[in-house]
Write a protein that holds these residues in place. Structure first.
Motif, PDB file in Angstrom:
ATOM      1  N   ALA A 324       0.792  -1.161  -0.013  1.00 33.79           N
ATOM      2  CA  ALA A 324       0.116  -0.146  -0.046  1.00 33.79           C
ATOM      3  C   ALA A 324       0.915   1.351  -0.113  1.00 33.79           C
ATOM      4  CB  ALA A 324      -0.926  -0.016   1.419  1.00 33.79           C
ATOM      5  N   LEU A 325       2.056   1.264   0.659  1.00 36.70           N
ATOM      6  CA  LEU A 325       2.739   2.302   0.879  1.00 36.70           C
ATOM      7  C   LEU A 325       3.406   2.709  -0.435  1.00 36.70           C
ATOM      8  CD1 LEU A 325       4.324   4.463   2.474  1.00 36.70           C
ATOM      9  CD2 LEU A 325       5.851   3.134   3.217  1.00 36.70           C
ATOM     10  N   ARG A 326       3.944   1.428  -1.032  1.00 38.26           N
ATOM     11  CA  ARG A 326       4.506   1.354  -2.505  1.00 38.26           C
ATOM     12  C   ARG A 326       3.571   2.063  -3.511  1.00 38.26           C
ATOM     13  NH1 ARG A 326       5.839  -3.431  -2.777  1.00 38.26           N
ATOM     14  NH2 ARG A 326       4.079  -4.065  -3.970  1.00 38.26           N
ATOM     15  N   GLN A 327       2.424   2.102  -3.470  1.00 39.45           N
ATOM     16  CA  GLN A 327       1.542   2.159  -4.412  1.00 39.45           C
ATOM     17  C   GLN A 327       1.064   3.708  -4.271  1.00 39.45           C
ATOM     18  OE1 GLN A 327      -2.143   0.334  -3.967  1.00 39.45           O
ATOM     19  NE2 GLN A 327      -3.002   0.905  -6.202  1.00 39.45           N
ATOM     20  N   VAL A 328       1.043   4.193  -2.992  1.00 44.21           N
ATOM     21  CA  VAL A 328       0.622   5.411  -2.724  1.00 44.21           C
ATOM     22  C   VAL A 328       1.564   6.623  -3.218  1.00 44.21           C
ATOM     23  CG1 VAL A 328      -1.227   5.332  -1.202  1.00 44.21           C
ATOM     24  CG2 VAL A 328       1.203   5.574   0.087  1.00 44.21           C
ATOM     25  N   ILE A 329       3.162   6.007  -2.814  1.00 45.99           N
ATOM     26  CA  ILE A 329       3.927   6.997  -3.235  1.00 45.99           C
ATOM     27  C   ILE A 329       4.183   6.959  -4.767  1.00 45.99           C
ATOM     28  CG2 ILE A 329       6.673   7.018  -3.252  1.00 45.99           C
ATOM     29  CD1 ILE A 329       6.576   6.019  -0.465  1.00 45.99           C
ATOM     30  N   GLY A 330       3.820   5.888  -5.292  1.00 47.13           N
ATOM     31  CA  GLY A 330       3.856   5.716  -6.885  1.00 47.13           C
ATOM     32  C   GLY A 330       3.013   6.599  -7.422  1.00 47.13           C
ATOM     33  N   ASN A 331       1.977   6.651  -6.818  1.00 43.37           N
ATOM     34  CA  ASN A 331       0.682   7.411  -7.392  1.00 43.37           C
ATOM     35  C   ASN A 331       1.331   8.886  -7.301  1.00 43.37           C
ATOM     36  OD1 ASN A 331      -1.052   5.452  -7.856  1.00 43.37           O
ATOM     37  ND2 ASN A 331      -2.063   5.641  -5.943  1.00 43.37           N
ATOM     38  N   VAL A 332       1.618   9.273  -5.998  1.00 44.38           N
ATOM     39  CA  VAL A 332       2.292  10.741  -6.072  1.00 44.38           C
ATOM     40  C   VAL A 332       3.150  11.259  -7.094  1.00 44.38           C
ATOM     41  CG1 VAL A 332       3.451  12.494  -4.520  1.00 44.38           C
ATOM     42  CG2 VAL A 332       1.748  10.818  -3.485  1.00 44.38           C
ATOM     43  N   MET A 333       3.999  10.297  -7.316  1.00 46.73           N
ATOM     44  CA  MET A 333       5.073  10.449  -8.537  1.00 46.73           C
ATOM     45  C   MET A 333       4.465  10.599  -9.737  1.00 46.73           C
ATOM     46  SD  MET A 333       8.047   7.945  -7.207  1.00 46.73           S
ATOM     47  CE  MET A 333       9.255   8.484  -8.788  1.00 46.73           C
ATOM     48  N   ASP A 334       3.318   9.828 -10.029  1.00 47.13           N
ATOM     49  CA  ASP A 334       2.660   9.865 -11.389  1.00 47.13           C
ATOM     50  C   ASP A 334       2.096  11.204 -11.500  1.00 47.13           C
ATOM     51  OD1 ASP A 334       3.447   7.431 -11.926  1.00 47.13           O
ATOM     52  OD2 ASP A 334       1.726   6.261 -11.162  1.00 47.13           O
ATOM     53  N   ASN A 335       1.371  11.584 -10.409  1.00 46.43           N
ATOM     54  CA  ASN A 335       0.875  12.864 -10.468  1.00 46.43           C
ATOM     55  C   ASN A 335       1.586  13.998 -10.716  1.00 46.43           C
ATOM     56  OD1 ASN A 335      -1.793  11.707 -10.081  1.00 46.43           O
ATOM     57  ND2 ASN A 335      -1.515  11.793  -7.524  1.00 46.43           N
ATOM     58  N   ALA A 336       3.041  13.966 -10.085  1.00 48.80           N
ATOM     59  CA  ALA A 336       3.537  14.966 -10.543  1.00 48.80           C
ATOM     60  C   ALA A 336       4.430  15.071 -11.766  1.00 48.80           C
ATOM     61  CB  ALA A 336       4.844  14.790  -9.538  1.00 48.80           C
ATOM     62  N   ALA A 337       4.651  13.623 -12.482  1.00 56.98           N
ATOM     63  CA  ALA A 337       4.977  13.680 -13.637  1.00 56.98           C
ATOM     64  C   ALA A 337       3.725  14.253 -14.804  1.00 56.98           C
ATOM     65  CB  ALA A 337       5.254  12.095 -13.965  1.00 56.98           C
ATOM     66  N   GLU A 338       2.514  14.180 -14.368  1.00 64.19           N
ATOM     67  CA  GLU A 338       1.473  14.779 -15.312  1.00 64.19           C
ATOM     68  C   GLU A 338       1.819  16.213 -15.228  1.00 64.19           C
ATOM     69  OE1 GLU A 338      -2.557  13.453 -14.834  1.00 64.19           O
ATOM     70  OE2 GLU A 338      -2.219  11.334 -14.112  1.00 64.19           O
ATOM     71  N   VAL A 339       2.069  17.029 -14.374  1.00 64.50           N
ATOM     72  CA  VAL A 339       2.034  18.170 -14.550  1.00 64.50           C
ATOM     73  C   VAL A 339       3.451  18.686 -14.904  1.00 64.50           C
ATOM     74  CG1 VAL A 339       0.080  18.771 -12.744  1.00 64.50           C
ATOM     75  CG2 VAL A 339       2.204  18.403 -11.865  1.00 64.50           C
ATOM     76  N   SER A 340       4.402  17.981 -14.414  1.00 69.82           N
ATOM     77  CA  SER A 340       5.868  18.189 -14.728  1.00 69.82           C
ATOM     78  C   SER A 340       6.638  17.244 -15.479  1.00 69.82           C
ATOM     79  CB  SER A 340       6.477  18.621 -13.481  1.00 69.82           C
ATOM     80  OG  SER A 340       7.778  19.035 -13.612  1.00 69.82           O
ATOM     81  N   PRO A 341       6.077  16.989 -16.652  1.00 70.49           N
ATOM     82  CA  PRO A 341       6.823  15.721 -17.410  1.00 70.49           C
ATOM     83  C   PRO A 341       8.215  16.011 -17.740  1.00 70.49           C
ATOM     84  CG  PRO A 341       5.769  17.030 -19.044  1.00 70.49           C
ATOM     85  CD  PRO A 341       5.358  17.636 -17.648  1.00 70.49           C
ATOM     86  N   ASP A 342       8.951  17.025 -17.561  1.00 71.50           N
ATOM     87  CA  ASP A 342      10.271  17.233 -17.858  1.00 71.50           C
ATOM     88  C   ASP A 342      11.132  16.908 -16.533  1.00 71.50           C
ATOM     89  OD1 ASP A 342       9.280  19.628 -16.761  1.00 71.50           O
ATOM     90  OD2 ASP A 342      10.696  20.882 -17.668  1.00 71.50           O
ATOM     91  N   TRP A 343      10.618  16.948 -15.447  1.00 71.87           N
ATOM     92  CA  TRP A 343      11.313  16.841 -14.230  1.00 71.87           C
ATOM     93  C   TRP A 343      10.671  16.508 -12.940  1.00 71.87           C
ATOM     94  CZ3 TRP A 343      11.695  19.243  -9.279  1.00 71.87           C
ATOM     95  CH2 TRP A 343      12.797  18.845  -8.698  1.00 71.87           C
ATOM     96  N   ILE A 344      10.762  15.577 -12.258  1.00 64.37           N
ATOM     97  CA  ILE A 344      10.599  15.578 -10.922  1.00 64.37           C
ATOM     98  C   ILE A 344      11.664  14.937  -9.770  1.00 64.37           C
ATOM     99  CG2 ILE A 344       7.980  14.823 -11.509  1.00 64.37           C
ATOM    100  CD1 ILE A 344       8.782  11.732 -10.952  1.00 64.37           C
ATOM    101  N   GLY A 345      11.478  15.365  -8.711  1.00 67.75           N
ATOM    102  CA  GLY A 345      12.600  14.994  -7.795  1.00 67.75           C
ATOM    103  C   GLY A 345      12.035  14.438  -6.589  1.00 67.75           C
ATOM    104  N   VAL A 346      12.837  13.299  -6.398  1.00 62.82           N
ATOM    105  CA  VAL A 346      12.578  12.393  -5.080  1.00 62.82           C
ATOM    106  C   VAL A 346      13.857  12.600  -4.071  1.00 62.82           C
ATOM    107  CG1 VAL A 346      11.862  10.234  -4.330  1.00 62.82           C
ATOM    108  CG2 VAL A 346      10.896  10.978  -6.449  1.00 62.82           C
ATOM    109  N   THR A 347      13.614  12.972  -2.864  1.00 63.58           N
ATOM    110  CA  THR A 347      14.657  13.108  -1.961  1.00 63.58           C
ATOM    111  C   THR A 347      14.173  12.131  -0.720  1.00 63.58           C
ATOM    112  OG1 THR A 347      15.117  15.383  -2.496  1.00 63.58           O
ATOM    113  CG2 THR A 347      15.915  14.544  -0.364  1.00 63.58           C
ATOM    114  N   ALA A 348      15.105  11.194  -0.337  1.00 65.87           N
ATOM    115  CA  ALA A 348      14.746  10.536   0.881  1.00 65.87           C
ATOM    116  C   ALA A 348      15.846  10.614   1.726  1.00 65.87           C
ATOM    117  CB  ALA A 348      15.148   8.888   0.448  1.00 65.87           C
ATOM    118  N   SER A 349      15.563  11.125   2.882  1.00 67.27           N
ATOM    119  CA  SER A 349      16.369  11.435   4.069  1.00 67.27           C
ATOM    120  C   SER A 349      15.809  11.092   5.477  1.00 67.27           C
ATOM    121  CB  SER A 349      16.499  12.990   4.305  1.00 67.27           C
ATOM    122  OG  SER A 349      15.310  13.387   4.519  1.00 67.27           O
TER     123      SER A 349
END
Length: 434
Positions: A324-349
């Motif tokens: 479930a966590l993997r899916q919701v994180i992937g959904n957020v990245m897909d949503n970001a890619a829809e409005v910003s197809p040329d760049w999305i940034g993921v930072t893990a800290s």
């Protein structure tokens, strides 16, 4: 994997603890006020008081407070019986002090009214009447051989004037304590009502998620058959002689087969999350591998360089993969890619025992309405019917794991989604299968 769901105490269970804490505070005020009164009456007014019985009552009040603090320290709810017993001890201590300082002739006998009001507010009706009966019994007992106060000559001339002055002090004391007490009770009630409203809202959201889960599980079952048919047909087309000689068609069919396989993996993940996959052991991985896999899955269908992954997590941690966590994180990245197809940034800290995952884009950002109603279902900037469930699911999945999610607009432009998750919620335990 540990269950990191937040289990909040019901507001009703917390009410008894709040009320006991309030009684403890009032009792400390009573002890301090009585010590000050004894000092003024004995030192400044030269009235001889029977100090041993009066101080003994104060010692009893201090002991009651210590016992009450021990009750709070147990961590469980304080019952109505315990609150009633504490108030009955207060009534008995006041009656003892009045008996040794003039009985009903003492103007501070009106303090019994304070006990009655407190009981009426905090206790059940039956217990409140028990406090009334106890105060009436105490007043009756004070008529039986009370110890009179020996007044100096200057007060013996006008005892009524001294009584009226004492009554005025008693009135001020009761008024101040009642205002402080009722104000605190009102604040407690407002906090309880707020907690109940939040609990009802959370229950409604969880019920909504259950309904969506049932719909998703049913849809996954129905999609399984057509996806399998498509996979077989694609395989047949690949082996067809006319198509096998066409390199361009072979390339298109490979892309189609990859898309179908991805759809089948998503459907399988839905069924697994719903508990319908049988005989599959939990997937053990690490935090870095878990996040890297999500990023790579997002990179697979996009232009090279459009997904930037900044790994600032530090030492890796063994975890159990949560679908479930993997899916919701992937959904957020897909949503970001829809409005910003040329760049999305993921930072893990990492922030202490918390994992922090930030997903940024260069799109138009969130509207004021989206920021205000973040996490509510069907709040979408895309204007599609039924949209806005991605962030709603994100908030609830992360909250179930004991974390939180927030959104903001970046100063450089675009949106930022921040996920804070306790590592212990998905950490691998010794007993997990490997």
């Amino acid at each position: 994997m540990t269950d990191a769901s937040l289990t909040l105490a019901p507001p009703e269970a917390d009410a008894g603890r709040r009320n006991m804490a309030l009684l403890i505070q009032l009792r400390w005020l009573a002890v301090g006020g009585q010590l000050a009164t004894i000092a003024v009456v004995s030192g400044l007014m030269d009235i001889v008081l029977p100090l041993p019985p009066l101080l003994a009552a104060l010692v009893v009040l201090v002991l009651i407070n210590l016992v009450s603090l021990a009750l709070l320290g147990r961590g469980r709810a304080v019952t109505n019986i315990e609150l009633t017993a504490a108030l009955l001890f207060d009534v008995a201590a006041l009656a003892w002090q009045l008996h040794h300082s003039g009985g009903l002739a003492n103007p501070f006998a009106s303090l019994f009214l304070l006990q009655v009001v407190i009981g009426a507010i905090l206790l059940t009706p039956r217990s409140s009447w028990a406090i009334v009966a106890a105060t009436l019994a105490a007043l009756a007992a004070l008529r039986l051989n009370p110890t009179p106060l020996l007044l100096p000559e200057r007060y013996a001339v006008d005892p009524l004037g001294l009584y009226l002055k004492g009554s005025l002090v008693c009135f001020v004391l009761i008024a101040v304590l009642l205002v402080a007490f009722v104000t605190r009770i009102s604040r407690n009630l407002r906090e309880r009502d707020g907690a109940l409203a939040a609990a009802r809202q959370r229950a409604a959201e969880e019920d909504h998620i259950v309904r969506m889960g049932l719909l998703a599980s049913g849809a996954a079952h129905e999609l399984g058959t057509p996806l399998s048919t498509l996979s077989v047909l694609i395989g047949d087309w690949k082996n067809a002689p006319a198509v096998a000689r066409n390199a361009e068609l072979q390339e298109d069919l490979a892309d189609m087969d990859g898309a179908v396989q991805r759809c089948k993996a998503i459907v399988g993940g839905i069924l697994m999350s719903a508990g319908e996959a049988r005989g599959e052991a939990p997937q053990l991985t690490t935090m870095r591998a878990f996040l890297t896999a999500i990023v790579e899955a997002s990179r697979a269908g996009r232009m090279p360089g459009t997904v930037e992954f900044n790994d600032l997590f530090g030492p890796d941690v063994a975890i159990v993969s949560d679908p479930a966590l993997r899916q919701v994180i992937g959904n957020v990245m897909d949503n970001a890619a829809e409005v910003s197809p040329d760049w999305i940034g993921v930072t893990a800290s990492r922030d202490g025992d918390m994992a922090v995952i930030e997903i940024a884009d260069r799109g138009p950002g969130f509207s004021e309405e989206m920021l205000e109603h973040f996490g509510q279902p069907y709040r979408s900037s895309k204007g599609r019917p039924g949209g806005g469930l991605g962030l709603f699911l994100l908030v609830n999945v992360v909250r179930k794991l004991g974390g939180n999610a927030s959104v903001a607009n970046r100063d450089a432009g675009g949106a930022l989604v921040r996920i804070v998750l306790p590592i212990s919620a998905i950490a691998r335990e010794e007993g997990d299968a490997s």
